[in-house]
Design a protein around this motif. Structure first.
Motif, mmCIF file in Angstrom:
data_model
loop_
_atom_site.group_PDB
_atom_site.id
_atom_site.type_symbol
_atom_site.label_atom_id
_atom_site.label_comp_id
_atom_site.label_asym_id
_atom_site.label_seq_id
_atom_site.Cartn_x
_atom_site.Cartn_y
_atom_site.Cartn_z
ATOM 1 N N HIS A 235 -3.384 -11.018 -3.463
ATOM 2 C CA HIS A 235 -3.787 -11.644 -4.330
ATOM 3 C C HIS A 235 -3.709 -13.068 -4.636
ATOM 4 C CE1 HIS A 235 -5.577 -7.232 -5.051
ATOM 5 N NE2 HIS A 235 -3.965 -7.375 -4.075
ATOM 6 N N MET B 209 0.997 -1.414 0.295
ATOM 7 C CA MET B 209 -0.151 0.326 0.326
ATOM 8 C C MET B 209 0.578 1.062 -0.082
ATOM 9 S SD MET B 209 -3.250 -0.190 0.023
ATOM 10 C CE MET B 209 -3.590 -1.783 -1.253
ATOM 11 N N ASP C 80 -6.100 -9.260 3.741
ATOM 12 C CA ASP C 80 -5.854 -7.426 3.848
ATOM 13 C C ASP C 80 -4.833 -7.980 4.497
ATOM 14 O OD1 ASP C 80 -7.192 -6.430 2.061
ATOM 15 O OD2 ASP C 80 -8.504 -5.734 3.595
ATOM 16 N N ARG D 16 -2.168 -6.429 0.177
ATOM 17 C CA ARG D 16 -3.029 -7.305 0.350
ATOM 18 C C ARG D 16 -2.443 -8.647 -0.417
ATOM 19 N NH1 ARG D 16 -6.029 -3.243 -1.969
ATOM 20 N NH2 ARG D 16 -8.445 -1.944 -0.760
ATOM 21 N N HIS E 154 -1.718 -5.846 8.058
ATOM 22 C CA HIS E 154 -2.151 -4.186 8.661
ATOM 23 C C HIS E 154 -0.927 -4.529 9.484
ATOM 24 C CE1 HIS E 154 -6.769 -6.053 8.194
ATOM 25 N NE2 HIS E 154 -6.741 -4.115 7.808
ATOM 26 N N LEU F 63 -4.046 -0.220 6.701
ATOM 27 C CA LEU F 63 -3.808 -1.039 5.749
ATOM 28 C C LEU F 63 -2.454 -1.488 5.001
ATOM 29 C CD1 LEU F 63 -5.432 -3.578 3.610
ATOM 30 C CD2 LEU F 63 -6.073 -1.444 2.232
#
Length: 340
Positions: free
Chosen positions: A293, A276, A304, A291, A306, A288
């Protein structure tokens, strides 16, 4: 006894006590299918003149980290003994098999050299190389400079690294040496308390210790290489081996961070990592971070990740492909110790 055995099994072509400049090797025995009595020639160099401290400079502990070995090779070629007051011992490609293979760990025994200290003169190849450093070189040294980068799997903000000292006095000396290097940020890293690293073992031997992380991604960073070239000379001037006029003051005062127990973001899924934030971004615990995928399962919702600590994004995984247990992100938090 251990030191004598190590020296006997790993003879070297240089004399560490002789004045002048010498470039040679030490030999680690390797009995393989195609060479029963072969050796691994590990490069070593010595520059000695006058009176002053002994500085051991290591590069290539991981074979896919390049700024350190390049910098040390240049110093070996460029420095004249008359430039030095004391002794410089260079091991610029210490993990020679890994450097030749451009690999983090040795292709011979699969061992990470920076988790193999203090080594074993009767162990596998990596442990024998480590034993030479620990048993033969460390007793000669006053200062240890260990040059690392992020390697193939991490991109890291170029920084000097503080090894926590074993006494308040040693810690203060380590901090001063790291700040002398002159990077925009300086980070305290204890590798989660692991005592098997080169810098941890050097600290146990009583030396002033400094490490680095110079970018990464398995490439040569022009900016990080420039920092490394300047920083090593700065530290050598700081400890009095080179004249002070070679030192270059940093443009800004270095900010000190640390990697705390919640610095690392570890993935639990098999997929592709989307970060991110860019390196250097200020982030907060719970925010966040990225991610995961699942490219072959288009109907599956990404997972997600963190952050677990407040600070800045210090390191980020380079390959997108991840599996459970991979470290995807590292957060460096402001250092608040009173031992500075």
């Amino acid at each position: 006894m251990e030191r004598n055995l190590t020296a006997q099994m790993t003879p070297t072509s240089v004399d560490f006590d002789r004045p002048g400049k010498q470039i040679g090797v030490f030999h680690v025995p390797l009995s393989s299918h195609d060479d029963a009595w072969g050796v691994i020639p590990v490069p070593v160099a010595v520059i000695k003149n006058g009176h002053g401290p002994t500085v051991i400079l290591e590069g290539g502990n991981h074979g896919d980290e390049y700024e350190g070995p390049i910098t040390l090779g240049e110093l070996i070629r460029d420095l004249d003994p008359s430039d030095v007051q004391g002794r410089l011992i260079f091991i610029p490609a210490i993990n020679q098999p890994a450097v030749q293979a451009a690999n983090r760990v040795s292709p011979i025994d699969g061992i990470n050299m920076n988790r193999a200290f203090p080594g074993d003169p009767l162990g596998t190849t990596t442990r024998q190389i480590v034993a030479f450093v620990n048993d033969v070189l460390f007793p000669l040294g006053d200062v240890f400079i260990d040059l690392h980068s992020g390697g193939s799997s991490l991109d890291i903000i170029p920084s000097a690294v503080i090894e926590p000292g074993k006494t308040p006095e040693q810690h203060a000396a380590n901090v001063k040496a790291a700040l002398a290097f002159g990077t925009p940020i300086t980070v305290v890293i204890d590798n989660r308390g692991d005592p098997r690293t080169a810098t941890a073992s050097a600290a146990l031997a009583g030396m002033t210790v400094i490490g680095t992380e110079m970018a990464g991604g398995g490439t040569v960073s022009l900016d990080a290489l420039a920092l490394c070239r300047r920083g090593v000379r700065n530290v050598l001037a700081h400890v009095g081996v080179l004249s002070a006029d070679v030192a270059v003051s940093p443009e800004t005062e270095s900010r000190i961070y640390e990697l705390g127990p919640r610095a690392h973001v570890i993935v639990e899924d098999d997929g592709v990592f989307e970060p991110m934030h860019k390196l250097g971004t200020e982030v907060h615990a719970g925010e966040l971070a990225g991610r995961i995928h699942f490219l072959t399962q288009p109907g599956r919702v990404p997972v997600d990740l963190h952050y677990r600590a407040d600070g800045i994004v210090y390191g980020r995984r380079q390959p997108g492909r991840v599996r459970p247990g991979n470290c995807c992100l590292v957060v460096a938090s402001p250092y608040e110790s009173k031992l500075i």
